[in-house]
Every structure is written in C-alpha cells, then in structure tokens.
Scaffold this motif. Structure first.
Motif, PDB file in Angstrom:
ATOM      1  N   ALA A  19       0.834  -1.206   0.000  1.00 19.49           N
ATOM      2  CA  ALA A  19       0.000   0.000   0.000  1.00 19.49           C
ATOM      3  C   ALA A  19       0.866   1.253   0.000  1.00 19.49           C
ATOM      4  N   GLN A  22       2.552   1.630  -3.534  1.00 20.85           N
ATOM      5  CA  GLN A  22       1.735   1.822  -4.731  1.00 20.85           C
ATOM      6  C   GLN A  22       1.680   3.285  -5.157  1.00 20.85           C
ATOM      7  N   LEU A  81      -1.654  -6.334  -6.109  1.00 25.42           N
ATOM      8  CA  LEU A  81      -2.127  -5.542  -4.975  1.00 25.42           C
ATOM      9  C   LEU A  81      -3.501  -4.959  -5.265  1.00 25.42           C
ATOM     10  N   GLU A  82      -3.688  -4.374  -6.449  1.00 26.13           N
ATOM     11  CA  GLU A  82      -4.991  -3.816  -6.814  1.00 26.13           C
ATOM     12  C   GLU A  82      -6.070  -4.883  -6.781  1.00 26.13           C
ATOM     13  N   LEU A  85      -6.793  -5.800  -3.118  1.00 26.95           N
ATOM     14  CA  LEU A  85      -7.567  -4.743  -2.461  1.00 26.95           C
ATOM     15  C   LEU A  85      -9.014  -4.746  -2.951  1.00 26.95           C
TER      16      LEU A  85
END
Length: 104
Positions: A19, A22, A81-82, A85
């Motif tokens: 996070a 990013q 990661l996206e 999330l």
C-alpha cells in the motif's frame, strides 16, 4: 481487473508495504520501515518474500559512503495488490442485507 485474494499480501506487513509503495516510484528502506512501524529484520524478511513473488524490485547502492536500499512495486506487484484490495473491498458486500435475518 478481477478481484482476487492473494495470500502473499496476507502475511505480516506485506499489505502495508504494498500500500505504501503503490503511490511511490521508489522508497528507501528507512522510509518503508518507519512508515510501516516494523523493525529492520521484519522489513527485510517480508521484502524478500515480495521480491521472490515478483512483486517487488530492490535496488542497492550508496549515498556517499552509506549503503542504501530502495524498493518499488513491479507491474505484476501493482496488479496483484490492486486485485487483492478489490477482493477485500468486495467482502463488505457479501453480508449485505443479512442483518434483516437476525432474530430480534
């Protein structure tokens, strides 16, 4: 992008590291350590796991005579990661409307 759970981000401070990174082109080790609030060995261990997964690029060098380490997310790391999330966000809708089924 399809929301998908990624176990790599579910261990230790890896989600926090991802996070943080990013929104950055590169971040130095000390900045990551201080922002995440973990010790050097913890950051090193989890950075290695992210690197082994292909999610983190690590660059080593020096500023003056002092050794430095910098991190950044790779393209696949950003995508993973996206997606992770998005999967976490999708969980909030799973139980939507189920409160009405609870007894009074």
């Amino acid at each position: 992008m399809t929301p998908a759970r990624d176990p790599v981000f579910e261990v230790g401070p890896r989600l926090a590291i991802g996070a943080l990174l990013q929104g950055a082109a590169w971040a130095d080790f000390a900045t990551v350590r201080d922002a995440v609030g973990a010790g050097d060995s913890v950051i090193s261990k989890h950075a290695r796991s992210l690197e082994d997964a292909g999610y983190l690029e690590v660059r080593k060098g020096a500023v003056g005579r002092r050794p430095r380490t910098w991190f950044r997310l790779t393209g696949p790391g950003r995508s993973a990661l996206e997606s992770h999330l998005a999967w976490l966000t999708s969980l909030s809708g799973v139980l939507e409307g189920t409160d009405a089924d609870l007894p009074s």
